[in-house]
Write a protein that holds these residues in place. Structure first.
Motif, PDB file in Angstrom:
ATOM      1  N   GLU A  56       4.190 -51.549   8.340  1.00 47.71           N
ATOM      2  CA  GLU A  56       4.066 -50.343   7.515  1.00 47.71           C
ATOM      3  C   GLU A  56       5.136 -49.362   7.972  1.00 47.71           C
ATOM      4  O   GLU A  56       5.709 -49.526   9.048  1.00 47.71           O
ATOM      5  CB  GLU A  56       2.677 -49.726   7.674  1.00 47.71           C
ATOM      6  CG  GLU A  56       2.372 -49.363   9.112  1.00 47.71           C
ATOM      7  CD  GLU A  56       1.003 -48.738   9.270  1.00 47.71           C
ATOM      8  OE1 GLU A  56       0.213 -48.795   8.330  1.00 47.71           O
ATOM      9  OE2 GLU A  56       0.753 -48.194  10.341  1.00 47.71           O
ATOM     10  N   HIS A  58       5.746 -45.928   9.147  1.00 45.36           N
ATOM     11  CA  HIS A  58       5.049 -44.768   9.685  1.00 45.36           C
ATOM     12  C   HIS A  58       5.891 -43.512   9.460  1.00 45.36           C
ATOM     13  O   HIS A  58       7.051 -43.458   9.859  1.00 45.36           O
ATOM     14  CB  HIS A  58       4.807 -45.002  11.180  1.00 45.36           C
ATOM     15  CG  HIS A  58       3.945 -43.944  11.793  1.00 45.36           C
ATOM     16  ND1 HIS A  58       3.951 -43.677  13.124  1.00 45.36           N
ATOM     17  CD2 HIS A  58       3.059 -43.106  11.231  1.00 45.36           C
ATOM     18  CE1 HIS A  58       3.102 -42.695  13.376  1.00 45.36           C
ATOM     19  NE2 HIS A  58       2.535 -42.333  12.236  1.00 45.36           N
ATOM     20  N   THR A  61       2.064 -38.550  12.099  1.00 41.38           N
ATOM     21  CA  THR A  61       0.647 -38.575  12.454  1.00 41.38           C
ATOM     22  C   THR A  61       0.200 -37.144  12.691  1.00 41.38           C
ATOM     23  O   THR A  61       0.781 -36.441  13.519  1.00 41.38           O
ATOM     24  CB  THR A  61       0.416 -39.402  13.728  1.00 41.38           C
ATOM     25  OG1 THR A  61       0.862 -40.720  13.477  1.00 41.38           O
ATOM     26  CG2 THR A  61      -1.056 -39.427  14.098  1.00 41.38           C
ATOM     27  N   HIS A  66      -3.059 -40.844  10.293  1.00 38.59           N
ATOM     28  CA  HIS A  66      -1.731 -41.456  10.184  1.00 38.59           C
ATOM     29  C   HIS A  66      -1.263 -41.400   8.743  1.00 38.59           C
ATOM     30  O   HIS A  66      -2.017 -41.748   7.845  1.00 38.59           O
ATOM     31  CB  HIS A  66      -1.780 -42.920  10.614  1.00 38.59           C
ATOM     32  CG  HIS A  66      -2.153 -43.105  12.041  1.00 38.59           C
ATOM     33  ND1 HIS A  66      -1.256 -42.939  13.070  1.00 38.59           N
ATOM     34  CD2 HIS A  66      -3.330 -43.441  12.627  1.00 38.59           C
ATOM     35  CE1 HIS A  66      -1.864 -43.168  14.211  1.00 38.59           C
ATOM     36  NE2 HIS A  66      -3.137 -43.470  13.979  1.00 38.59           N
ATOM     37  N   SER A  68       1.522 -43.098   6.452  1.00 40.82           N
ATOM     38  CA  SER A  68       2.591 -44.096   6.424  1.00 40.82           C
ATOM     39  C   SER A  68       2.667 -44.741   5.061  1.00 40.82           C
ATOM     40  O   SER A  68       1.711 -44.682   4.272  1.00 40.82           O
ATOM     41  CB  SER A  68       2.375 -45.141   7.519  1.00 40.82           C
ATOM     42  OG  SER A  68       1.068 -45.614   7.477  1.00 40.82           O
ATOM     43  N   SER A  88      -1.658 -51.583   3.846  1.00 37.78           N
ATOM     44  CA  SER A  88      -2.660 -50.518   4.016  1.00 37.78           C
ATOM     45  C   SER A  88      -4.058 -51.111   4.213  1.00 37.78           C
ATOM     46  O   SER A  88      -4.960 -50.435   4.699  1.00 37.78           O
ATOM     47  CB  SER A  88      -2.632 -49.592   2.803  1.00 37.78           C
ATOM     48  OG  SER A  88      -2.742 -50.342   1.616  1.00 37.78           O
ATOM     49  N   HIS A  92      -3.699 -49.271   9.383  1.00 39.31           N
ATOM     50  CA  HIS A  92      -2.825 -49.016  10.541  1.00 39.31           C
ATOM     51  C   HIS A  92      -3.157 -49.929  11.713  1.00 39.31           C
ATOM     52  O   HIS A  92      -3.127 -49.529  12.865  1.00 39.31           O
ATOM     53  CB  HIS A  92      -2.888 -47.543  10.968  1.00 39.31           C
ATOM     54  CG  HIS A  92      -2.783 -46.616   9.788  1.00 39.31           C
ATOM     55  ND1 HIS A  92      -1.641 -46.513   9.037  1.00 39.31           N
ATOM     56  CD2 HIS A  92      -3.682 -45.784   9.216  1.00 39.31           C
ATOM     57  CE1 HIS A  92      -1.853 -45.651   8.053  1.00 39.31           C
ATOM     58  NE2 HIS A  92      -3.081 -45.207   8.129  1.00 39.31           N
TER      59      HIS A  92
END
Lengths: 364, 164
Positions: A56, A58, A61, A66, A68, A88, A92
């Motif tokens: 993923e 990112h 955060t 998070h 992303s 997804s 995460h």
């Protein structure tokens, strides 16, 4: 007074630059703050996380949340066949999906593993990861830029270059005249020019994109061994295919070498044959190591702030200007390295092509 | 370890996309770009060469022009010189002719003056003779008294006449 003001502005700017110099350093700050509550800051692990590929993208955060961009996961398992889903679904990396999960420990750490009756197996992972997405993005960018430039060249063949065309033309001419022509030779260079140009611009663009911290950039493409490996493989295959009789003679029966180095033990041929494979391997490792090292150094300077802040927050603030200054310096150096490494990879490839196609009188 | 182990998926996609952009760029970007760069270089080279040729041509023309000009100047000088000579010759000839003519006229005049003078003298002589005769007549008519005196007179007159 002016100088002081200038320094202040430069310092403020530098903080902004540094805060985003690598993949997602802005998230590093929040991540670290969060982690420092729970556990000790582990710089090694943290730096690796920013250099490695991931399923993923990112972005940031915030607290425990998070943010992303999910990327498609494509898996082929011998047990259960093909699987397509978005990353997804893993939340995460915290949850598993259809017996699949991202391993957090062990030899398969970071990879997607499948839980089967026989135990954990690693399926064939053809996911569009962060690096793959970046490859697609930069490929599209390259295509768009150079095809539009080419169209301008065709449309106005006799007018002076303009805009992007005039910015990139010197590089094209440099590769043609100073890399291809001078190492491969006037007669044969044209055949290799498209590959050399593609190689140079692909490496350069990806190096530069790797230095941009925000979304479309920031993936560590040229610091990925698979990526550099594929480019080295191209160079190796082209070299070997276009090699002439003279090239093979240099390998198996090099002239000018004492006979006892070739018979009874073929020492020189063995070394030469090995050299054939070592050359592309060195190409692969050089680019990979240079880019990874550059990113690591910048991340290390940023990590210093948090390492010192663990002892004392005031110490962390005290170290940050120094860290920022060094990171800026490294960032500038990386801009240069981005170009130099693209140049070196292209030049060495051209030299190998030149060696493979050289006539006897041209060599030595 | 993960850092230096190539991922199969990345290898696959990289191979695919790198081959793709290599082929597409080769056909749609590098070929036209390199082609037009070459053409442009060729046309620049040709333009430079033709400029050089034009320069040479110009120099040649200029040299020609100068030669022609120099020749023309020489020709002009010669013509002027010739004209001057001709003029001078003409003038001197005319002068010569005029002088001769004048001399001839003067000579003629002299001759005619001489003849006129002779004529005049002859006329005068005739007139004097006539006058003498008339005088003699008168004298004879008036005084033929004395022969001596007459003779004396006649002698005297005759003497005088001779003087004339």
């Amino acid at each position: 007074m002016k100088r002081v003001l200038f320094f202040c502005v430069a310092f403020l700017l530098s903080i902004q630059v540094v805060s985003g110099i690598d993949t997602d350093t802005s998230s590093l700050v929040t991540d670290t703050l969060r982690e420092s509550h729970a556990e000790k800051f582990a710089p090694g692990e943290f730096m690796l996380e920013h250099i490695l590929d991931s399923h993923e993208w990112h972005i940031i955060t915030l607290g425990d949340h998070h943010i992303s961009i999910p990327l498609p996961v494509i898996l082929y398992s011998k047990e259960s066949g093909w699987h397509f889903f978005m990353s997804s679904k893993f939340h995460h990396g915290q949850t598993s999906y259809k017996n699949f999960r991202i391993a957090t420990e062990g030899p398969n750490k970071g990879k997607i593993v499948e839980q089967t009756a026989a135990g954990e197996i690693v399926p064939l992972d053809l996911s569009i990861t962060k690096v793959v997405f970046s490859i697609i993005f930069s490929s599209a960018l390259l295509l768009w830029i150079f095809i539009s430039i080419a169209r301008r060249y065709q449309k106005y063949p006799h007018s002076a270059p303009k805009g992007l065309q005039s910015a990139l033309e010197p590089f094209i001419l440099f590769i043609r005249d100073d890399i291809a022509k001078s190492t491969i030779g006037e007669k044969r260079y044209e055949k290799y020019l498209p590959y050399l140009l593609t190689l140079f611009f692909f490496i350069w663009f990806n190096n530069m994109l790797g230095l941009i911290p925000i979304f479309p950039g920031g993936a560590n493409v040229t610091g990925n061994i698979a990526v550099t490996g594929v480019m080295a493989l191209f160079t190796f295959v082209i070299t070997t295919i276009s090699a002439n009789k003279h090239y093979w003679q240099e390998i198996y029966n090099a002239p000018g070498v004492p006979w006892w180095l070739k018979f009874p033990i073929p020492l020189m041929p063995m070394i030469e044959l090995l050299g054939m494979f070592i050359k592309p391997v060195v190409l692969m490792v050089r680019l990979f190591a240079n880019i990874v090292a550059g990113h690591l150094i910048i991340l290390a300077f940023v990590s210093l702030i948090f390492i010192f802040a663990e002892f004392n927050p005031i110490l962390g603030y005290a170290v940050s200007p120094l860290s920022a200054a060094f990171s800026i310096f490294m960032g500038m150096l990386e801009l240069l390295v981005a170009l130099i490494q693209a140049y070196v990879f292209t030049l060495l490839s051209a030299i190998y092509f030149g060696l493979a196609t050289a006539e006897h009188h041209e060599g030595h | 370890m993960e850092l230096v182990t190539p991922n199969v998926g990345t290898l696959f996609w990289m191979l695919l996309f790198f081959s793709l952009i290599l082929l597409i760029l080769k056909k749609f970007a590098w070929k036209p770009i390199l082609h037009s760069l070459k053409n442009r270089e060729k046309s620049i080279e040709e333009a430079l060469q033709s400029a050089e040729r034009a320069k040479e041509e110009m120099a040649r023309l200029k040299a020609d022009n100068e030669k022609i000009l120099a020749e023309a100047r020489l020709e002009r000088d010669k013509m002027i010189r010739e004209a001057r000579e001709t003029r001078e010759k003409l003038i001197s000839e005319a002068q010569e002719k005029a002088k001769e003519e004048a001399k001839r006229i003067i000579d003629q005049a002299k001759v005619s003056i001489e003849t006129e003078k002779q004529n005049a003298i002859n006329e005068i002589k005739l007139q004097i003779a006539l006058l003498s005769v008339q005088m003699a007549e008168k004298i004879i008519a008036e005084k033929i008294n004395t022969t001596d005196k007459q003779n004396e007179l006649i002698d005297k007159y005759l003497k005088d006449m001779k003087l004339n």
